[in-house]
Design an enzyme around this catalytic site. Structure first.
Site, mmCIF file in Angstrom:
data_model
loop_
_atom_site.group_PDB
_atom_site.id
_atom_site.type_symbol
_atom_site.label_atom_id
_atom_site.label_comp_id
_atom_site.label_asym_id
_atom_site.label_seq_id
_atom_site.Cartn_x
_atom_site.Cartn_y
_atom_site.Cartn_z
ATOM 1 N N GLY A 112 46.862 47.371 43.301
ATOM 2 C CA GLY A 112 46.155 47.228 44.569
ATOM 3 C C GLY A 112 46.844 46.267 45.518
ATOM 4 O O GLY A 112 47.783 45.554 45.155
ATOM 5 N N SER A 130 43.071 44.074 42.731
ATOM 6 C CA SER A 130 43.222 43.633 41.349
ATOM 7 C C SER A 130 41.863 43.248 40.779
ATOM 8 O O SER A 130 41.100 42.510 41.390
ATOM 9 C CB SER A 130 44.169 42.426 41.293
ATOM 10 O OG SER A 130 44.326 41.978 39.974
ATOM 11 N N GLY A 131 41.554 43.775 39.590
ATOM 12 C CA GLY A 131 40.275 43.490 38.956
ATOM 13 C C GLY A 131 39.180 44.472 39.302
ATOM 14 O O GLY A 131 38.057 44.349 38.809
ATOM 15 N N GLU A 178 47.887 43.136 47.383
ATOM 16 C CA GLU A 178 47.916 41.783 46.825
ATOM 17 C C GLU A 178 48.200 40.733 47.880
ATOM 18 O O GLU A 178 49.003 40.940 48.797
ATOM 19 C CB GLU A 178 48.973 41.684 45.717
ATOM 20 C CG GLU A 178 48.609 42.468 44.477
ATOM 21 C CD GLU A 178 49.517 42.174 43.311
ATOM 22 O OE1 GLU A 178 49.164 42.560 42.179
ATOM 23 O OE2 GLU A 178 50.576 41.541 43.509
ATOM 24 N N ASN A 194 41.953 38.683 37.209
ATOM 25 C CA ASN A 194 41.700 39.705 36.194
ATOM 26 C C ASN A 194 42.389 39.307 34.893
ATOM 27 O O ASN A 194 43.562 38.940 34.900
ATOM 28 C CB ASN A 194 42.252 41.048 36.699
ATOM 29 C CG ASN A 194 41.922 42.209 35.793
ATOM 30 O OD1 ASN A 194 41.259 42.050 34.783
ATOM 31 N ND2 ASN A 194 42.392 43.385 36.161
ATOM 32 N N SER A 197 45.186 42.508 34.004
ATOM 33 C CA SER A 197 45.710 43.112 35.230
ATOM 34 C C SER A 197 46.987 43.892 34.942
ATOM 35 O O SER A 197 47.925 43.379 34.318
ATOM 36 C CB SER A 197 46.003 42.027 36.266
ATOM 37 O OG SER A 197 46.595 42.574 37.427
ATOM 38 N N SER A 198 47.038 45.140 35.384
ATOM 39 C CA SER A 198 48.258 45.946 35.257
ATOM 40 C C SER A 198 49.301 45.415 36.224
ATOM 41 O O SER A 198 49.082 45.423 37.432
ATOM 42 C CB SER A 198 47.970 47.423 35.557
ATOM 43 O OG SER A 198 47.067 47.967 34.638
ATOM 44 N N THR A 258 42.467 50.586 36.043
ATOM 45 C CA THR A 258 42.996 51.044 34.766
ATOM 46 C C THR A 258 41.903 51.638 33.892
ATOM 47 O O THR A 258 42.109 52.649 33.198
ATOM 48 C CB THR A 258 43.703 49.886 34.040
ATOM 49 O OG1 THR A 258 44.779 49.408 34.855
ATOM 50 C CG2 THR A 258 44.266 50.332 32.704
#
Length: 564
Positions: free
Chosen positions: A429, A153-154, A431, A202, A205-206, A158
């Site tokens: 990603g 994440s981050g 987690e 993030n 974050s998606s 995306t």
């Protein structure tokens, strides 16, 4: 590695530090760290790595390193990153490091033209080169291609996806059909508004996975697109961890919508809604008012009508009002729960927005249907049960809304037929948080499957090819994660099947599920009872309220109790 040679040794702060061998033991190596005034580090042989002769030089492809190992790869990425060279190859795999700032002219139209038709390695590493290779392979082999974008994440997954889509659509867009390629690009900010949120790692974050297909005709020009989505994080709708926010659209509606629209929806400031005020409201890096205008602009460009936009905002507002409905003990002889007097306005507004009767909505939240003796009857719910039903309704409404938005977006770039397509997978990603629920479990399971695909395609199949061609390349050993996947998905004994069986019991409990899991896999290497260091979520947490899985990317403790 003889005495006096430069090597890399592990370091808690920097990952690895450069040093010089001063002693070789039977099981360990002692290294004096450069610039540390005599500081020595002793490490096992498998954690000390040889260094390049010139550590100031960077390589566009990590395979060009004389000693390709964990330390030299990370060092090469670091010195390139310091020069704003955020992309580096490992053969035909592109490694991207998020710069957290704009690199001038890195994604300009001129840069797009530079990479047209160029093989990997001819120009500096770039995400455009990966997109171009996918296009050239699709055209040459007449086969559809896929690009996997993965990372924590981050990491910038995306954004990388956006640049791949931009390269494909701007380079080979047909220029007609209402600018379909432009609509494909405009779908991203719209989906981000409803599917992205601020997390501790993030600000954008998606919280869902998506697979975007760009379809091409026989002339290999863009004719349309299609988006598949999965694993939307539903729990975030009702509660967020400390320092995190709900989905962007809620705050944008509260801050940026015209006052006339907010009055129709009963929307006030974000602090007034339970589904928002338990997390972080403000973020200095986010401008919710201007982002609302950008979101609405994206809806217009994609092709949403005024009526469609109005209906979407109605559902978003209804979810917020549903979250403000509170319950208390009922004074009736049947017991159950009653709606708090302060919740009347929230109930009426939610019912109006959803076009249902307030009484029907109230009854649905405070009772449940039960079949007995061939007849149906309503059973009153206790306040905590009614609150759970309220949250379930809020999550279901938002999830259905997100499904609808994606379906509507897909209608905005239709195509009758296509010859091939390029798919771009933007996957959440791996987690690991303080509290890891079923959603983190699903995300990490998906990443386990992707890692297995990577092992098979990049390592196993490549080595088999080398063997068939008699190249005599040294076999690369790697950790096979099939046992972890079997632990999760095996019939009858897998975690998913055990959970499914638990849900069929008359009175399923988290404790019973967890005990069953540990009992059936008591000697499994990948599964363990959480250590006390993992049980810091709250002091009363017991071993039967969680389990630990040793994933390929690290051990994660999953909590099987609800977060208070």
């Amino acid at each position: 590695m003889d005495g006096g040679k430069k090597v890399w040794v592990p370091d808690n702060e920097h990952g690895f530090r450069l040093g010089e061998i001063v002693d070789l033991g039977s099981d360990t190596i002692t290294v004096e760290v450069d610039g540390s005034k005599g500081k020595v580090v002793t490490a096992s042989y498998d954690r000390v790595f040889p260094s390049e002769k010139d550590n100031s030089r960077d390589f566009e492809d990590n395979c060009s390193l004389m000693f390709l190992n964990e330390a030299t790869l990370l060092h090469n990425l670091k010195i390139r990153y310091q020069k704003d060279k955020i992309y580096t190859y490992v053969a035909n795999i592109l490694l991207a490091v998020n710069p957290y700032h704009e690199v001038k002219d890195l994604y300009s139209k001129e840069r797009i033209r530079q990479y047209h038709g160029k093989s990997l390695g001819v120009l500096p590493p770039h995400v455009f080169a990966i997109a171009d290779k996918a296009y050239r392979d699709m055209r040459a082999y007449k086969q559809s291609q896929s690009v996997i974008v993965s990372g924590e994440s981050g990491a910038g997954k995306t954004e990388s996806t956006k640049y791949i889509l931009r390269y494909l659509t701007e380079s080979w867009g047909s220029g007609d059909q209402g600018r379909i390629e432009q609509r494909i690009l405009e779908a991203n900010p719209l989906l981000e508004s409803f599917g992205n949120a601020r997390t501790v790692r993030n600000i954008n974050s998606s919280r869902f996975g998506k697979y975007v297909e760009v379809h091409f005709n026989e002339k290999v020009t863009v004719v349309g697109g299609f988006i598949s989505h999965y694993l939307l994080e539903k729990s975030r709708i009702c509660k967020q961890s400390h320092g995190e926010r709900n989905y962007h659209v809620f705050y944008r509606l509260c801050s940026g919508a015209p006052q006339q629209l907010k009055s129709k929806l009963g929307i006030t400031k974000a602090e007034d809604f339970l589904y928002l005020n338990r997390g972080t409201i403000k973020d200095k890096n986010l401008d919710d008012a201007s982002d609302y205008r950008r979101m609405e602009e994206s809806m217009n460009k994609v092709g949403f009508s005024e009526e469609e936009k109005a209906n979407i905002f109605k559902v978003v507002a209804a979810v917020l009002h549903i979250g403000n409905i509170a319950f208390e003990e009922s004074q009736d002889k049947d017991g159950g729960s009653a709606m708090s007097s302060k919740s009347t306005n929230s109930l009426n507004t939610a019912a109006q927005l959803l076009d249902v009767s307030p009484e029907e909505l109230k009854m649905s939240l405070t009772t449940r249907m039960m079949s007995a003796g061939g007849s149906d009857m309503r059973v009153p719910l206790k306040p905590e049960q009614a609150s759970a039903a309220r949250d379930a309704l809020g999550k279901a409404l938002y999830t259905k809304l997100f499904d609808h938005i994606v379906a509507q977006v897909n209608q905005c770039f239709p195509f009758e037929s296509s010859s091939t397509y390029i798919g771009v997978l933007d996957i959440a990603g791996f987690e690991y948080y303080e509290f890891n629920s079923f959603e983190q479990f699903c995300i990490n399971y998906c990443n386990e499957k992707l890692q297995q695909l990577f092992n098979d395609r990049i390592l196993k199949q490549e080595q088999e090819l080398y063997d068939r061609e008699g190249l005599g390349v040294k076999t690369v050993t790697y950790m096979d994660n099939q046992d972890c996947i079997d632990l999760i998905e095996a019939k009858k004994t897998g975690i998913i099947d055990i959970l499914d069986e638990e849900s069929k019991l008359p009175k399923p409990t988290a404790e019973h599920f967890t005990r069953e899991l540990h009992q059936k896999h008591k000697n499994h290497f990948r599964l363990a009872i959480p250590r006390k260091s993992h049980l810091m979520y709250h002091k009363k947490m017991r071993d039967d309220e969680g389990f630990l899985i040793r994933h390929f990317a690290g051990a994660v403790c999953y909590n099987t109790v609800s977060k208070p």
